[in-house]
Design a protein around this motif. Structure first.
Motif, PDB file in Angstrom:
ATOM      1  N   ILE A 142     -46.510  61.621 -29.052  1.00  0.00           N
ATOM      2  CA  ILE A 142     -46.421  61.067 -30.404  1.00  0.00           C
ATOM      3  C   ILE A 142     -47.436  59.929 -30.511  1.00  0.00           C
ATOM      4  O   ILE A 142     -47.308  58.909 -29.827  1.00  0.00           O
ATOM      5  N   PRO A 143     -48.469  60.067 -31.337  1.00  0.00           N
ATOM      6  CA  PRO A 143     -49.457  58.988 -31.466  1.00  0.00           C
ATOM      7  C   PRO A 143     -48.819  57.725 -32.023  1.00  0.00           C
ATOM      8  O   PRO A 143     -47.900  57.789 -32.847  1.00  0.00           O
ATOM      9  N   LYS A 144     -49.312  56.593 -31.608  1.00  0.00           N
ATOM     10  CA  LYS A 144     -48.775  55.306 -32.075  1.00  0.00           C
ATOM     11  C   LYS A 144     -49.919  54.382 -32.420  1.00  0.00           C
ATOM     12  O   LYS A 144     -51.056  54.554 -31.952  1.00  0.00           O
ATOM     13  N   ASP A 145     -49.616  53.381 -33.221  1.00  0.00           N
ATOM     14  CA  ASP A 145     -50.533  52.282 -33.501  1.00  0.00           C
ATOM     15  C   ASP A 145     -50.005  51.043 -32.797  1.00  0.00           C
ATOM     16  O   ASP A 145     -48.814  50.720 -32.913  1.00  0.00           O
ATOM     17  N   ILE A 146     -50.884  50.359 -32.100  1.00  0.00           N
ATOM     18  CA  ILE A 146     -50.447  49.209 -31.317  1.00  0.00           C
ATOM     19  C   ILE A 146     -51.465  48.076 -31.440  1.00  0.00           C
ATOM     20  O   ILE A 146     -52.677  48.297 -31.372  1.00  0.00           O
ATOM     21  N   VAL A 147     -50.947  46.875 -31.672  1.00  0.00           N
ATOM     22  CA  VAL A 147     -51.800  45.686 -31.792  1.00  0.00           C
ATOM     23  C   VAL A 147     -51.390  44.697 -30.711  1.00  0.00           C
ATOM     24  O   VAL A 147     -50.217  44.311 -30.625  1.00  0.00           O
ATOM     25  N   PHE A 148     -52.348  44.319 -29.881  1.00  0.00           N
ATOM     26  CA  PHE A 148     -52.113  43.319 -28.839  1.00  0.00           C
ATOM     27  C   PHE A 148     -52.551  41.957 -29.383  1.00  0.00           C
ATOM     28  O   PHE A 148     -53.708  41.791 -29.781  1.00  0.00           O
ATOM     29  N   VAL A 149     -51.631  40.995 -29.416  1.00  0.00           N
ATOM     30  CA  VAL A 149     -51.913  39.666 -29.945  1.00  0.00           C
ATOM     31  C   VAL A 149     -51.802  38.676 -28.785  1.00  0.00           C
ATOM     32  O   VAL A 149     -50.706  38.461 -28.252  1.00  0.00           O
ATOM     33  N   LEU A 150     -52.923  38.076 -28.403  1.00  0.00           N
ATOM     34  CA  LEU A 150     -52.964  37.246 -27.201  1.00  0.00           C
ATOM     35  C   LEU A 150     -53.319  35.806 -27.534  1.00  0.00           C
ATOM     36  O   LEU A 150     -54.343  35.532 -28.169  1.00  0.00           O
ATOM     37  N   ASP A 151     -52.492  34.885 -27.094  1.00  0.00           N
ATOM     38  CA  ASP A 151     -52.718  33.443 -27.224  1.00  0.00           C
ATOM     39  C   ASP A 151     -53.789  33.026 -26.214  1.00  0.00           C
ATOM     40  O   ASP A 151     -53.629  33.210 -25.004  1.00  0.00           O
ATOM     41  N   THR A 152     -54.903  32.472 -26.708  1.00  0.00           N
ATOM     42  CA  THR A 152     -55.956  31.955 -25.816  1.00  0.00           C
ATOM     43  C   THR A 152     -56.180  30.458 -26.054  1.00  0.00           C
ATOM     44  O   THR A 152     -57.282  29.946 -25.895  1.00  0.00           O
ATOM     45  N   SER A 153     -55.103  29.758 -26.435  1.00  0.00           N
ATOM     46  CA  SER A 153     -55.221  28.314 -26.639  1.00  0.00           C
ATOM     47  C   SER A 153     -55.481  27.617 -25.305  1.00  0.00           C
ATOM     48  O   SER A 153     -55.365  28.218 -24.228  1.00  0.00           O
ATOM     49  N   GLY A 154     -55.801  26.329 -25.366  1.00  0.00           N
ATOM     50  CA  GLY A 154     -56.167  25.586 -24.173  1.00  0.00           C
ATOM     51  C   GLY A 154     -55.103  25.571 -23.099  1.00  0.00           C
ATOM     52  O   GLY A 154     -55.402  25.529 -21.899  1.00  0.00           O
ATOM     53  N   SER A 155     -53.830  25.631 -23.513  1.00  0.00           N
ATOM     54  CA  SER A 155     -52.750  25.585 -22.527  1.00  0.00           C
ATOM     55  C   SER A 155     -52.657  26.855 -21.691  1.00  0.00           C
ATOM     56  O   SER A 155     -51.935  26.889 -20.679  1.00  0.00           O
ATOM     57  N   MET A 156     -53.365  27.908 -22.078  1.00  0.00           N
ATOM     58  CA  MET A 156     -53.349  29.157 -21.316  1.00  0.00           C
ATOM     59  C   MET A 156     -54.343  29.145 -20.158  1.00  0.00           C
ATOM     60  O   MET A 156     -54.453  30.132 -19.422  1.00  0.00           O
ATOM     61  N   ALA A 157     -55.071  28.055 -19.992  1.00  0.00           N
ATOM     62  CA  ALA A 157     -56.104  27.985 -18.960  1.00  0.00           C
ATOM     63  C   ALA A 157     -55.518  28.249 -17.573  1.00  0.00           C
ATOM     64  O   ALA A 157     -54.374  27.906 -17.282  1.00  0.00           O
ATOM     65  N   GLY A 158     -56.333  28.879 -16.733  1.00  0.00           N
ATOM     66  CA  GLY A 158     -55.938  29.103 -15.347  1.00  0.00           C
ATOM     67  C   GLY A 158     -55.244  30.432 -15.145  1.00  0.00           C
ATOM     68  O   GLY A 158     -55.614  31.462 -15.718  1.00  0.00           O
ATOM     69  N   ASN A 159     -54.191  30.416 -14.343  1.00  0.00           N
ATOM     70  CA  ASN A 159     -53.538  31.646 -13.916  1.00  0.00           C
ATOM     71  C   ASN A 159     -52.891  32.402 -15.071  1.00  0.00           C
ATOM     72  O   ASN A 159     -52.822  33.629 -15.068  1.00  0.00           O
ATOM     73  N   LYS A 160     -52.387  31.675 -16.073  1.00  0.00           N
ATOM     74  CA  LYS A 160     -51.749  32.339 -17.215  1.00  0.00           C
ATOM     75  C   LYS A 160     -52.706  33.325 -17.873  1.00  0.00           C
ATOM     76  O   LYS A 160     -52.375  34.501 -18.081  1.00  0.00           O
ATOM     77  N   LEU A 161     -53.869  32.831 -18.241  1.00  0.00           N
ATOM     78  CA  LEU A 161     -54.814  33.692 -18.946  1.00  0.00           C
ATOM     79  C   LEU A 161     -55.350  34.789 -18.027  1.00  0.00           C
ATOM     80  O   LEU A 161     -55.547  35.929 -18.459  1.00  0.00           O
TER      81      LEU A 161
END
Length: 777
Positions: free
Chosen positions: A292-311
């Motif tokens: 079954i085809p799907k539509d998918i949107v990935f929304v990723l936070d790249t703010s400064g607090s994501m620096a390092g291992n998180k990102l």
């Protein structure tokens, strides 16, 4: 009285409700292990009289238990290997007892004694009962009563060599009986009452093979790994180390040739509403052949607090998801910080060139700026086409709170409601603990999805990739369950019912009124087209067959009610229902322990009938419990907020009550403050010692004092195991029984269901047929 020591070895699979285990009775040894003197003799003084030597009994230890089970259709062949260790410096003599289900055939029994193979003697159920009753009288320990009603293999063991290991291998065959299309396999692992030390390893591996396609596979007792190999084969595994198991391993499976398999289990006793559990499982092969085809949107936070291992982890996880898209899928990636940046600015088919472009985009992401959550969500909604019926999934990853643009929680949710015209699903991943859990959970609540919170020490890549693998193939959206006839079903959990994905399994618990045959109807959408599946089921008028269902239902309901308080505010009705359910079904967590104690103090329940008397004796611990409950209820961000959200999610999504309660409590204590509290005695009689421990340890100890058996919950009050139902029957007739008396065993024969209650100890108070029975020494 002849002294006997008892050690349990776990290794029997039984027929449906059967319970069995191997037991070694060590006969009275003619030796003493003498401990060193507790004081030395002074060198210049006359020798002091030495105290007499103290006998020290060292029970046998179980090193490991390993069960390998092969089930072909309804024939189960079980191979058990286990190892005892004799820690004593002298050889022992004993008798090995092995309860077996009626009709099981012993294929192999291997125990080497003096270099020779031993042979076991089969004893009838009546002879086995007499042996068990004699043991209970001699030991003043009723634990073996749980095996009442079984046949028995018996073999003498001599010698059991000193400081050595004794390995046992056993193999037997049994026919498993189906019930309403379900087949149940049980492997007893209740060793807590017997094993001298925790077991190094316990493992159970079950290979299933059936002629018709396997659909439902479920363990109501343990968290298992299920690997399917085509339509007709599966492997189910459980393994634990350094444990004292106290719950039998159960596995339920069913066969069905349709696109969707549905099975129903029920529990109903007395006049109150019944409980049901429904399993719905899509076919494996149709999952491969119908994409079954799907539509998918990935929304990723790249703010400064994501620096390092998180990102770094987020980028790896996102790369995995993109690589596993189907060619027919369409996708978009939105990076957001102070502003929102789309990759394609529209949904794009997941062709190889598009996936390659996405991988380059993901690799280039850098952490900078603030957190514009509202803008990111509005852009994700705007990306959805106005025309089309594909499943629309948004995977939202963030590590913070909204700091740019619209930051008010209520306004963000209002905008979400305004823009979500097409039943989009938003699955939120909170990264770290500096997230607004109320906001993320309300987003998923409004879109019939769910949230996950990834702690700093956890691997986001593993969590997200595992989640995506589960939801990548939609099977049925906007799922609804109804029944026909005069049956009425209420209080269903999960609520609302989630979408069903291929390779996944929907487990619904609820209450019902009425009884008899009915049709269970599951409806939903596939690419916007309605689908309906109808199944013949039966709601029992009176059955205690699946006694785990009420506690599982109560565990999930308590999770939903606690979450309701957390997200929408407390009221007295919710608080009272949580307290009553927690007490009745033994759902003891740091939250509910406090609520139970508070409620019983308010109602002035007699001390002898209270559920958790030990914890209320320490005012500091009790006050700390109140602060824990209050802080987890109020706080939206930080360690406690995340711990609370994770705790409630574990209760709400529990596959077994024990795992949900244990996991939910552990999440609370991970972030809870510490306080002193008395620790219950480890001797099993509930006596208190002067040692003080942290509130975390105390809460765990008190939780272990609750036992849910055959529809009743027992709490250890001093030296007595007290049925929680007694609080409601303070003026009921009381029947006193002396432990081990003829009347005691007569009651057991007349009411076999009480065997698990009596097995708790020599002092047990319980409710049976409206009367309170008090078993005392």
């Amino acid at each position: 009285m002849k002294r006997v020591l008892l050690v349990l070895t776990v290794f029997l699979a039984t027929l449906f409700q059967g319970v069995g285990a191997g037991v070694i009775l060590i006969h009275e040894p003619d030796f003493w292990i003498v401990e060193p003197p507790i004081w030395p003799r002074p060198p210049i003084m006359p020798p002091r009289p030495m105290p007499p030597p103290r006998p020290v009994w060292a029970p046998l230890e179980i090193a490991f238990v390993q069960a390998t089970v092969k089930v072909k259709d309804q024939v189960a062949v079980t191979l058990i290997e286990q190892e005892f260790y004799n820690p004593n410096a002298r050889q022992l003599e004993g008798t090995f007892l092995f309860p077996v289900p009626k009709g099981a055939h012993l294929d192999k029994f291997t125990m080497v004694v003096n270099g020779k193979q031993t042979e076991a003697e089969l004893m009838s159920t009546d002879k086995a009962r007499k042996i068990y009753e004699d043991i209970v009288r001699k030991l003043r320990d009723p634990a073996l009563l749980e095996y009442d009603g079984q046949d028995l293999f018996k073999v003498r063991i001599f010698p059991i060599e000193p400081n050595s290991k004794k390995r046992i291998t056993l193999k037997y065959t049994q026919v498993l009986k189906p019930d309403a299309g379900l087949v149940t396999y049980v492997f007893p692992m209740s060793t807590e009452k017997y094993s001298a030390r925790p077991l190094n390893t316990v493992s159970v591996k079950v290979d299933l093979e059936t002629k018709r396609p396997l659909k439902s596979i479920y363990s109501p007792s343990h968290k298992v790994e299920i690997k399917r190999n085509g339509e007709n084969r599966a492997t189910v595994g459980f393994e634990a180390t350094n444990v004292k198991p106290d719950t039998d391993f159960q596995l339920v499976f069913a066969q069905d040739a349709g696109d969707l398999g549905v099975n129903l289990m029920t529990y109903k006793t007395g006049a109150e509403d019944g409980f049901f559990l429904l399993l719905a499982t899509p076919a494996v092969e149709s999952a491969k052949n119908t994409v079954i085809p799907k539509d998918i949107v990935f929304v990723l936070d790249t703010s400064g607090s994501m620096a390092g291992n998180k990102l770094n982890q987020a980028k790896k996880a996102l790369a995995f998801c993109v690589e596993n898209l189907q060619d027919q899928d369409r996708f978009e990636i939105l990076r957001f910080s102070t502003e929102v940046e789309p990759l394609f600015n529209q949904l794009t088919e997941a062709r190889p060139e598009a996936r390659k472009q996405a991988q380059t985009f993901i690799a280039s992401l850098k952490p900078i700026g603030g957190t514009a959550i509202d803008d990111a969500l509005q852009k994700a909604f705007a990306t959805r086409p106005a025309i089309g019926n594909r499943p629309y999934i948004i995977i939202f990853l963030t590590d913070g709170r909204p700091t740019i643009g619209v930051t008010e929680e209520d306004l963000i949710l209002k905008n979400l409601d305004k823009n979500n015209h097409g039943n989009s699903r938003i699955f939120c991943f909170g990264i770290g603990t500096d997230v607004n859990t109320h906001l993320l959970d309300k987003i998923t609540e409004a879109t019939k999805a769910f949230s996950q919170y990834v702690l700093p020490e956890e691997d986001l890549e593993v969590k997200l990739s595992s989640f995506y693998t589960r939801i990548k193939e939609p099977a049925l959206a906007n799922t609804k369950l109804t029944v026909t006839s005069d049956i009425r079903i209420t209080k269903l959990y999960p609520a609302p019912l989630p979408d069903l994905f291929k390779g996944d399994q929907l487990l619904v618990v609820g209450r019902y009124t009425g009884n008899g045959h009915s049709a269970a109807i599951i409806e939903g959408d596939v690419n916007g087209e309605p689908r309906k599946y109808t199944f013949d089921v039966q709601f029992a008028a009176d059955t205690a067959e699946h006694d785990f269902i009420p506690r599982l239902w109560a565990t999930r309901r308590v999770g939903y009610l606690l979450d309701e308080i957390r997200l929408h505010g407390e009221n007295q009705e919710l608080k009272e229902e949580i307290t009553e359910l927690a007490r009745k079904y033994g759902i003891v967590t740091p939250y509910t322990a406090y609520l139970i104690v508070e409620d019983e103090q308010r109602r002035d329940v007699a001390q002898s009938a209270r559920s958790l008397p030990a914890i209320e004796q320490n005012q500091q611990a009790l006050a700390e419990g109140g602060r824990v409950y209050d802080s987890f209820r109020r706080e939206r961000e930080g360690d406690r907020a995340v711990a609370g959200a994770r705790s409630y999610n574990m209760l709400k999504s529990a596959l077994s009550a024990a795992d949900g309660i244990r996991g939910g409590g552990a999440e609370v204590m991970r972030a809870a403050p510490m306080a002193s509290a008395p620790r219950p005695s480890g001797g099993g009689q509930g006596a208190m010692v002067t040692e003080t421990v942290t509130y975390e340890t105390a809460a765990r100890d008190y939780a272990q004092q609750a036992r849910y058996l055959q529809g009743h919950t027992f709490y250890q009050n001093g030296e007595i195991w007290m049925d929680a139902e007694i609080q409601k029957l303070q003026h009921a007739a009381r029947v006193k029984l002396t432990f081990g008396s003829p009347e005691y065993f007569t009651l057991l024969r007349q009411h076999p269901q009480v065997k698990d209650w009596l097995a708790l100890g020599s002092r047990v108070h319980f409710v049976l047929a409206g009367k309170v029975y008090e078993v005392e020494e």
